[in-house]
Design an enzyme around this catalytic site. Structure first.
Site, PDB file in Angstrom:
ATOM      1  N   ARG A  99      28.443  44.762  31.852  1.00 13.20           N
ATOM      2  CA  ARG A  99      27.670  45.059  30.642  1.00 13.20           C
ATOM      3  C   ARG A  99      28.003  44.049  29.566  1.00 13.20           C
ATOM      4  NH1 ARG A  99      23.499  48.787  30.984  1.00 13.20           N
ATOM      5  NH2 ARG A  99      23.951  50.050  32.811  1.00 13.20           N
ATOM      6  N   HIS A 117      35.244  34.790  35.182  1.00 15.90           N
ATOM      7  CA  HIS A 117      33.895  34.493  35.668  1.00 15.90           C
ATOM      8  C   HIS A 117      34.015  33.622  36.921  1.00 15.90           C
ATOM      9  CE1 HIS A 117      29.618  33.830  35.572  1.00 15.90           C
ATOM     10  NE2 HIS A 117      29.852  32.539  35.758  1.00 15.90           N
ATOM     11  N   ASP A 153      29.288  35.033  29.201  1.00 18.72           N
ATOM     12  CA  ASP A 153      30.109  34.025  29.890  1.00 18.72           C
ATOM     13  C   ASP A 153      30.388  32.824  29.003  1.00 18.72           C
ATOM     14  OD1 ASP A 153      30.063  35.692  32.111  1.00 18.72           O
ATOM     15  OD2 ASP A 153      28.239  34.785  32.879  1.00 18.72           O
TER      16      ASP A 153
HETATM   17  C1  GRF Z   1      34.549  38.808  40.187  1.00 17.84           C
HETATM   18  O1  GRF Z   1      34.039  37.771  40.972  1.00 17.84           O
HETATM   19  C2  GRF Z   1      34.607  38.413  38.742  1.00 17.84           C
HETATM   20  O2  GRF Z   1      34.870  37.061  38.552  1.00 17.84           O
HETATM   21  C3  GRF Z   1      33.210  38.732  38.270  1.00 17.84           C
HETATM   22  O3  GRF Z   1      32.867  39.909  38.939  1.00 17.84           O
HETATM   23  C4  GRF Z   1      33.602  39.998  40.148  1.00 17.84           C
HETATM   24  C5  GRF Z   1      34.338  41.294  40.111  1.00 17.84           C
HETATM   25  O4  GRF Z   1      35.006  41.567  41.309  1.00 17.84           O
HETATM   26  N1  GRF Z   1      33.159  38.821  36.839  1.00 17.84           N
HETATM   27  P1  GRF Z   1      36.137  42.664  41.343  1.00 17.84           P
HETATM   28  O5  GRF Z   1      35.510  43.961  40.830  1.00 17.84           O
HETATM   29  O6  GRF Z   1      37.254  42.222  40.464  1.00 17.84           O
HETATM   30  O7  GRF Z   1      36.530  42.771  42.772  1.00 17.84           O
END
Ligand code: GRF
Length: 226
Positions: A99, A117, A153
């Site tokens: 979100r 990210h 981001d």
């Molecule tokens: C990760 O790739 C993170 O960089 C991105 O969303 C994904 C989340 O994965 N923002 P997790 O829930 O931490 O396994």
């Protein structure tokens, strides 16, 4: 260095905001289980009631809460703020939190909120980063941890980890390689932020007491062997 008191290092009270499986959350919880780590994970908040990460956090003995966006974004954000205040939270880590937070929320948390990210920002902000990296033919891909700003981001880049893009990669294989790098990078960055080793100057990160580079090659090149 983290500040110390008579009873040991001060561990800054940290909340993790998630929406899904929570593998980065789990990596942060595992790192913070080490007593000298300068942050303690005091709360996990999910934007989705059924996020798998909630069970993982509960199993690790971490307090959890849900800020259900189905009830509307404003109400959900107010719920997040209330839980953060209730738990005396000082730092916020976004970890797969799907979100966009309001500019007011972002402003309030300022340089006390970080995000991970799955790309080498500023390339590939937004979704489907691994797919887009393959389409673009880049030879290095990776992940970024940055302070959060209102635009998606966006924000001062704290650290990045790069991985090679290999022949035959699919979004899934490349994504798995990046995710492994995320699990290494995010705890290191949280430790730096919690220990107040980073200042933001003109929207760029400046480090204090950064150790000299190790003996490694210092440059990542893909494909390997060229
Ligand atoms: C990760 O790739 C993170 O960089 C991105 O969303 C994904 C989340 O994965 N923002 P997790 O829930 O931490 O396994």
């Amino acid at each position: 260095m983290a500040k110390t008191s008579g009873s040991g290092p001060i561990r800054r009270r940290t909340a993790i905001l998630i929406s899904g499986r929570g593998s980065n959350m789990a990596a942060l919880i595992a790192a913070a289980a080490d007593p000298p780590f300068p942050a303690e994970i005091a709360l996990v908040v999910s934007s989705r009631p059924k996020a798998a990460g909630l069970d993982k956090a509960g199993a690790a003995g971490i307090e959890t809460a849900v800020a259900d966006y189905a009830a509307g974004a404003m109400a959900a954000e107010a719920e997040i703020e209330a839980r953060l205040a209730e738990h005396g939270i000082d730092l916020v880590c976004l970890a797969g939190f799907m979100r966009l937070l309001s500019p007011e929320f972002v402003q309030r948390w300022g340089d006390r909120m970080i995000n991970i990210h799955p790309s080498l920002l500023p390339a590939f902000a937004g979704l489907n980063t691994h797919h887009r990296a393959l389409d673009a033919g880049v030879k290095l891909h990776g992940c970024t941890v940055h302070f959060v700003r209102a635009a998606m981001d966006n924000g001062p880049i704290i650290a990045q980890a790069a991985v090679p893009v290999l022949d035959g990669d699919t979004p899934a294989t490349l994504g798995a390689r990046v995710l492994s790098a995320e699990h290494i990078l995010y705890p290191k960055v949280l430790a730096l932020v919690a220990a107040e080793r980073i200042r933001v100057v003109n929207e760029l990160c400046v480090f204090s007491n950064r150790p000299p580079p190790g003996d490694g090659p210092g440059v990542l090149v893909s494909p390997p062997g060229i």
